[in-house]
Design a protein around this motif. Sequence first.
Motif, PDB file in Angstrom:
ATOM      1  N   GLY A   9     -36.583 -12.406 -15.268  1.00  0.00           N
ATOM      2  CA  GLY A   9     -36.503 -13.446 -14.247  1.00  0.00           C
ATOM      3  C   GLY A   9     -37.619 -14.469 -14.408  1.00  0.00           C
ATOM      4  N   TYR A  10     -38.806 -13.961 -14.701  1.00  0.00           N
ATOM      5  CA  TYR A  10     -39.953 -14.837 -14.921  1.00  0.00           C
ATOM      6  C   TYR A  10     -39.713 -15.747 -16.121  1.00  0.00           C
ATOM      7  CZ  TYR A  10     -44.712 -16.230 -16.150  1.00  0.00           C
ATOM      8  OH  TYR A  10     -45.823 -16.957 -16.483  1.00  0.00           O
ATOM      9  N   GLU A  11     -39.257 -15.167 -17.222  1.00  0.00           N
ATOM     10  CA  GLU A  11     -39.008 -15.939 -18.445  1.00  0.00           C
ATOM     11  C   GLU A  11     -37.873 -16.950 -18.244  1.00  0.00           C
ATOM     12  OE1 GLU A  11     -40.701 -16.233 -21.284  1.00  0.00           O
ATOM     13  OE2 GLU A  11     -42.181 -14.929 -20.359  1.00  0.00           O
ATOM     14  N   ALA A  12     -36.857 -16.565 -17.499  1.00  0.00           N
ATOM     15  CA  ALA A  12     -35.757 -17.493 -17.232  1.00  0.00           C
ATOM     16  C   ALA A  12     -36.244 -18.682 -16.407  1.00  0.00           C
ATOM     17  CB  ALA A  12     -34.619 -16.775 -16.503  1.00  0.00           C
ATOM     18  N   LYS A  13     -37.052 -18.413 -15.397  1.00  0.00           N
ATOM     19  CA  LYS A  13     -37.591 -19.490 -14.562  1.00  0.00           C
ATOM     20  C   LYS A  13     -38.541 -20.365 -15.373  1.00  0.00           C
ATOM     21  CE  LYS A  13     -38.224 -21.656 -10.687  1.00  0.00           C
ATOM     22  NZ  LYS A  13     -37.206 -22.556 -10.171  1.00  0.00           N
ATOM     23  N   ARG A  14     -39.359 -19.755 -16.213  1.00  0.00           N
ATOM     24  CA  ARG A  14     -40.280 -20.513 -17.057  1.00  0.00           C
ATOM     25  C   ARG A  14     -39.509 -21.417 -18.015  1.00  0.00           C
ATOM     26  NH1 ARG A  14     -42.012 -20.853 -21.757  1.00  0.00           N
ATOM     27  NH2 ARG A  14     -40.950 -19.029 -22.556  1.00  0.00           N
ATOM     28  N   ALA A  15     -38.455 -20.899 -18.604  1.00  0.00           N
ATOM     29  CA  ALA A  15     -37.633 -21.700 -19.519  1.00  0.00           C
ATOM     30  C   ALA A  15     -36.955 -22.848 -18.777  1.00  0.00           C
ATOM     31  CB  ALA A  15     -36.595 -20.811 -20.201  1.00  0.00           C
ATOM     32  N   GLY A  84     -42.670 -25.023  -8.735  1.00  0.00           N
ATOM     33  CA  GLY A  84     -42.133 -23.914  -9.526  1.00  0.00           C
ATOM     34  C   GLY A  84     -43.183 -23.274 -10.407  1.00  0.00           C
ATOM     35  N   LEU A  85     -44.023 -24.104 -11.015  1.00  0.00           N
ATOM     36  CA  LEU A  85     -45.097 -23.575 -11.863  1.00  0.00           C
ATOM     37  C   LEU A  85     -46.125 -22.818 -11.031  1.00  0.00           C
ATOM     38  CD1 LEU A  85     -45.587 -26.581 -14.291  1.00  0.00           C
ATOM     39  CD2 LEU A  85     -44.655 -24.332 -14.863  1.00  0.00           C
ATOM     40  N   GLN A  86     -46.430 -23.337  -9.846  1.00  0.00           N
ATOM     41  CA  GLN A  86     -47.372 -22.633  -8.962  1.00  0.00           C
ATOM     42  C   GLN A  86     -46.813 -21.267  -8.565  1.00  0.00           C
ATOM     43  OE1 GLN A  86     -47.952 -25.583  -5.859  1.00  0.00           O
ATOM     44  NE2 GLN A  86     -50.097 -25.802  -6.480  1.00  0.00           N
ATOM     45  N   ALA A  87     -45.524 -21.223  -8.252  1.00  0.00           N
ATOM     46  CA  ALA A  87     -44.901 -19.962  -7.874  1.00  0.00           C
ATOM     47  C   ALA A  87     -44.955 -18.964  -9.017  1.00  0.00           C
ATOM     48  CB  ALA A  87     -43.458 -20.191  -7.425  1.00  0.00           C
ATOM     49  N   LEU A  88     -44.709 -19.429 -10.240  1.00  0.00           N
ATOM     50  CA  LEU A  88     -44.803 -18.526 -11.398  1.00  0.00           C
ATOM     51  C   LEU A  88     -46.221 -18.029 -11.595  1.00  0.00           C
ATOM     52  CD1 LEU A  88     -42.550 -20.160 -14.143  1.00  0.00           C
ATOM     53  CD2 LEU A  88     -42.103 -18.110 -12.801  1.00  0.00           C
ATOM     54  N   LYS A  89     -47.180 -18.924 -11.392  1.00  0.00           N
ATOM     55  CA  LYS A  89     -48.571 -18.542 -11.571  1.00  0.00           C
ATOM     56  C   LYS A  89     -48.949 -17.455 -10.568  1.00  0.00           C
ATOM     57  CE  LYS A  89     -53.209 -20.462 -11.815  1.00  0.00           C
ATOM     58  NZ  LYS A  89     -54.033 -21.659 -11.687  1.00  0.00           N
ATOM     59  N   LEU A  90     -48.470 -17.578  -9.341  1.00  0.00           N
ATOM     60  CA  LEU A  90     -48.785 -16.593  -8.315  1.00  0.00           C
ATOM     61  C   LEU A  90     -48.149 -15.241  -8.608  1.00  0.00           C
ATOM     62  CD1 LEU A  90     -48.473 -18.782  -5.096  1.00  0.00           C
ATOM     63  CD2 LEU A  90     -50.582 -17.972  -6.204  1.00  0.00           C
ATOM     64  N   LYS A  91     -47.026 -15.242  -9.319  1.00  0.00           N
ATOM     65  CA  LYS A  91     -46.325 -13.989  -9.643  1.00  0.00           C
ATOM     66  C   LYS A  91     -46.967 -13.226 -10.783  1.00  0.00           C
ATOM     67  CE  LYS A  91     -41.737 -15.321  -8.054  1.00  0.00           C
ATOM     68  NZ  LYS A  91     -40.339 -15.562  -8.452  1.00  0.00           N
ATOM     69  N   GLN A  92     -47.817 -13.911 -11.560  1.00  0.00           N
ATOM     70  CA  GLN A  92     -48.437 -13.242 -12.716  1.00  0.00           C
ATOM     71  C   GLN A  92     -49.364 -12.156 -12.299  1.00  0.00           C
ATOM     72  OE1 GLN A  92     -50.189 -16.401 -15.089  1.00  0.00           O
ATOM     73  NE2 GLN A  92     -48.583 -16.127 -16.576  1.00  0.00           N
TER      74      GLN A  92
END
Length: 92
Positions: A9-15, A84-92
């Motif tokens: 899910g993370y990789e899909a959102k990042r892509a 979106g990038l902030q949300a991904l960063k918080l999930k790391q």
Amino acid sequence: MSDSTTLQGYEAKRAQLASESLSLCDDFNKFSDECSFLCDAFAAVAREPECITPETSEGIWYVCYKLKIRIRGYRDQIDEVHKGLQALKLKQ
């Protein structure tokens, strides 16, 4: 949820965000070229003030309005990618 599902899910959102970012950059580059042309056109009109008829003035207003709307659109698109990038960063 398994780690592999979360990672997928993370990789899909990042892509998706990377794709949106590249598309936005391409669109903005075209927009920047248009703005450069318009700045040159406005400068040429300003050097010949007698050519500024009411129709020319109305045209300049219209183009400026359209530019403002497009700039707001780019700002909103950039904000969405940023969120979106902030949300991904918080999930790391």
